[in-house]
Design an enzyme around this catalytic site. Sequence first.
Site, short mmCIF file in Angstrom:
data_model
loop_
_atom_site.label_atom_id
_atom_site.label_comp_id
_atom_site.label_asym_id
_atom_site.label_seq_id
_atom_site.Cartn_x
_atom_site.Cartn_y
_atom_site.Cartn_z
N GLY A 104 0.74 -1.28 -0.09
CA GLY A 104 -0.02 0.07 0.05
C GLY A 104 0.89 1.08 -0.14
O GLY A 104 2.14 1.21 -0.09
N LYS A 127 4.17 12.02 -3.09
CA LYS A 127 4.97 10.92 -2.81
C LYS A 127 6.15 11.59 -1.83
O LYS A 127 7.01 12.29 -2.27
CB LYS A 127 5.79 10.21 -3.85
CG LYS A 127 6.55 9.22 -3.76
CD LYS A 127 7.19 8.32 -4.84
CE LYS A 127 8.28 7.26 -4.65
NZ LYS A 127 8.41 6.58 -5.86
N GLY A 129 7.60 7.26 6.01
CA GLY A 129 6.71 7.79 5.12
C GLY A 129 7.12 8.91 4.32
O GLY A 129 6.39 9.75 3.57
N ARG A 158 3.55 13.35 -8.77
CA ARG A 158 3.55 12.83 -9.77
C ARG A 158 2.21 12.48 -10.47
O ARG A 158 1.31 12.45 -9.82
CB ARG A 158 4.56 11.34 -9.73
CG ARG A 158 3.73 10.34 -9.11
CD ARG A 158 4.54 9.06 -8.97
NE ARG A 158 3.98 8.04 -8.58
CZ ARG A 158 4.54 6.96 -8.10
NH1 ARG A 158 5.84 6.41 -8.24
NH2 ARG A 158 4.05 5.92 -7.44
N ARG A 179 -1.98 -1.10 -9.70
CA ARG A 179 -0.84 -2.00 -9.89
C ARG A 179 -1.22 -3.68 -10.09
O ARG A 179 -2.34 -3.79 -9.53
CB ARG A 179 0.20 -1.77 -8.73
CG ARG A 179 0.60 -0.53 -8.63
CD ARG A 179 0.64 -0.15 -6.97
NE ARG A 179 0.78 1.27 -6.60
CZ ARG A 179 2.10 1.87 -6.90
NH1 ARG A 179 3.12 1.18 -6.98
NH2 ARG A 179 2.06 3.18 -6.59
N ASP A 227 4.24 -4.97 -7.28
CA ASP A 227 3.46 -3.69 -6.71
C ASP A 227 4.05 -2.54 -7.88
O ASP A 227 3.54 -1.44 -7.69
CB ASP A 227 3.69 -3.50 -5.67
CG ASP A 227 5.13 -3.35 -5.02
OD1 ASP A 227 5.83 -4.62 -5.22
OD2 ASP A 227 5.72 -2.62 -4.62
N ASN A 228 5.02 -2.69 -8.61
CA ASN A 228 5.51 -1.78 -9.52
C ASN A 228 5.26 -1.80 -10.71
O ASN A 228 6.02 -1.22 -11.71
CB ASN A 228 7.29 -1.58 -9.04
CG ASN A 228 7.58 -1.25 -7.57
OD1 ASN A 228 6.66 -0.31 -7.05
ND2 ASN A 228 8.53 -1.43 -7.33
P1 AMP Z 1 9.15 1.12 -3.46
O1 AMP Z 1 10.10 -0.04 -3.21
O2 AMP Z 1 9.59 2.40 -3.14
O3 AMP Z 1 7.90 0.65 -4.51
O4 AMP Z 1 7.85 0.72 -1.98
C1 AMP Z 1 7.65 -0.61 -1.67
C2 AMP Z 1 6.54 -0.27 -0.50
O5 AMP Z 1 7.23 0.18 0.55
C3 AMP Z 1 5.43 0.69 -0.64
O6 AMP Z 1 4.31 0.07 0.14
C4 AMP Z 1 5.76 1.67 -0.40
O7 AMP Z 1 4.78 2.57 0.35
C5 AMP Z 1 6.84 1.41 1.01
N1 AMP Z 1 7.70 2.56 1.26
C6 AMP Z 1 8.89 2.67 0.70
N2 AMP Z 1 9.42 3.84 1.20
C7 AMP Z 1 8.57 4.06 2.36
C8 AMP Z 1 8.87 5.03 3.35
N3 AMP Z 1 9.93 5.82 3.22
N4 AMP Z 1 8.07 5.10 4.28
C9 AMP Z 1 6.81 4.38 4.37
N5 AMP Z 1 6.73 3.25 3.46
C10 AMP Z 1 7.64 3.20 2.40
MG MG Z 2 6.41 0.72 -5.41
#
Ligand code: AMP
Ligand code: MG
Length: 481
Positions: A85, A108, A121, A172, A179, A248-249
């Site tokens: 999520g 983001k 976050g 963005r 996804r 998820d990407n």
């Molecule tokens: P990503 O690798 O950036 O596509 O993220 C994979 C998952 O990790 C997603 O659910 C993102 O929302 C979560 N996520 C990535 N970075 C953070 C962060 N700094 N704080 C909270 N959730 C994160």
């Molecule tokens: Mg992602």
Amino acid sequence: MTFIFDNSYARDLPGFYVDWRASAAPAPRLLRLNRGLAEELGLDPDLLAREGAGIFSGNALPEGAHPLAQAYAGHQFGGFSPQLGDGRALLIGEVTDRNGRRRDIQLKGSGRTPFSRGADGKAALGPVLREYLIGEAMHALGIPTTRALAAVTTGETILRQEGELPGAVLTRVAASHIRVGTFQFFAARGDEAKVRQLTAYAIARHYPELAAAPEQPLAFFEAVVEAQAALVARWMLVGFIHGVMNTDNMAISGETIDYGPCAFMEAYDPATVYSSIDLQGRYAYGNQPLVLGWNLARLAEALLPLLDPDPQRAVTKATEVLETVGARYRRHWLAGMRAKLGLAGEEPGDGTLAEDLLAAMQAQGADWTLTFRRLSDAVADAGMLRPLFRDASALDAWLPRWRARLAPDAAERMAAANPLYIPRNHKVEQALAAALAGDMGPFDTLLEVLADPFTERPGLEAHALPAPADFGSRYRTFCGT
Ligand code: AMP
Ligand code: MG
């Protein structure tokens, strides 16, 4: 009035998200605004330049916005996480652009949400500018992608492995943020009704031509297969390595999404990996077409109950479509290769012709981008091309075969199919390092260079060159999370 929102996700899909608000940014500053994109979205760039710090940090909620965190799951490096999520992102709403297309506006790095799983976050400035730059470069290359509307610094310091870094928020714009993992989230919970509902929503939003299809879920699956196969072929043709092709990407729309440790390959080698977390090379350049199929099989699993009431027949139907992934990918890749090579018409030997060039490039360490670019000069004279190969003998043997297949206007068409300027890793790093030191000059220059990747311009010679040898071999990219 800044945005005219029409928030279909919020309205049509309750239970697919959590209403949420951005964390307060202590001292937001608008660092960059994409004025061209703002205009495309029907927004007033001057107004946004004045009010952007508040809006794009999440401090000020524009009228009509409905900020929410979307639920999704995903296979990360092969392992399933039932709950990912938006852990650091908020969809603030949807607008209709000047071309009548519905676009998501997402922040983001706007703070913790119920999906943050212990992380902060937030986003650091470097990765935010990296996503800005590479997304815009991909757009200019003609590759479907999310785009950057704005980057703000929050005035906050965040903690990462590298130490304390300036916090930032990227705004963005996407066709949507649905996804493969969004389907997986509900499928994993056995919530067939929601998978069905999401499918209907995704069809209406992304594949409206399927409204009258006899077997809608199957037709939808096939459409996503086609869109993602076309997308990955486009990546391969420009040497793009996504770096985190987790389910998820992978966007249902067929856009490139979630720029993290992505990078462009320099010397051609299918084993190229830049991401520091991809220790096994799962998402290496040459593996991307295989991962495409693997990810689509995960989407198929999520859709199975919709494909046929009989589980066995559902599997058969899914399998039939999955078996076309390789051929679809190959068709897109080969069409792109023909354009890159300037070939006339289509002949059965074209794939081999391309592969033989690739073999010579790989063996002789030739730069992906420059080889194809200099090939258009080699229609007449291979003088610029040969030095890109350590040993040009295999190239010399290949050139006459290629010349025999050339279209009459090949050189011109090839220049339009082969970019000269890509986000070279060392240039990206230089631009980000300067930005972190307070100098946005190199970032702006690079952004401008990459906005027109096919037109050779005097004074930009350095932007066309590969990284110095020592830089290239050591180069690692980070997620920045
Ligand atoms: P990503 O690798 O950036 O596509 O993220 C994979 C998952 O990790 C997603 O659910 C993102 O929302 C979560 N996520 C990535 N970075 C953070 C962060 N700094 N704080 C909270 N959730 C994160
Ligand atoms: Mg992602």
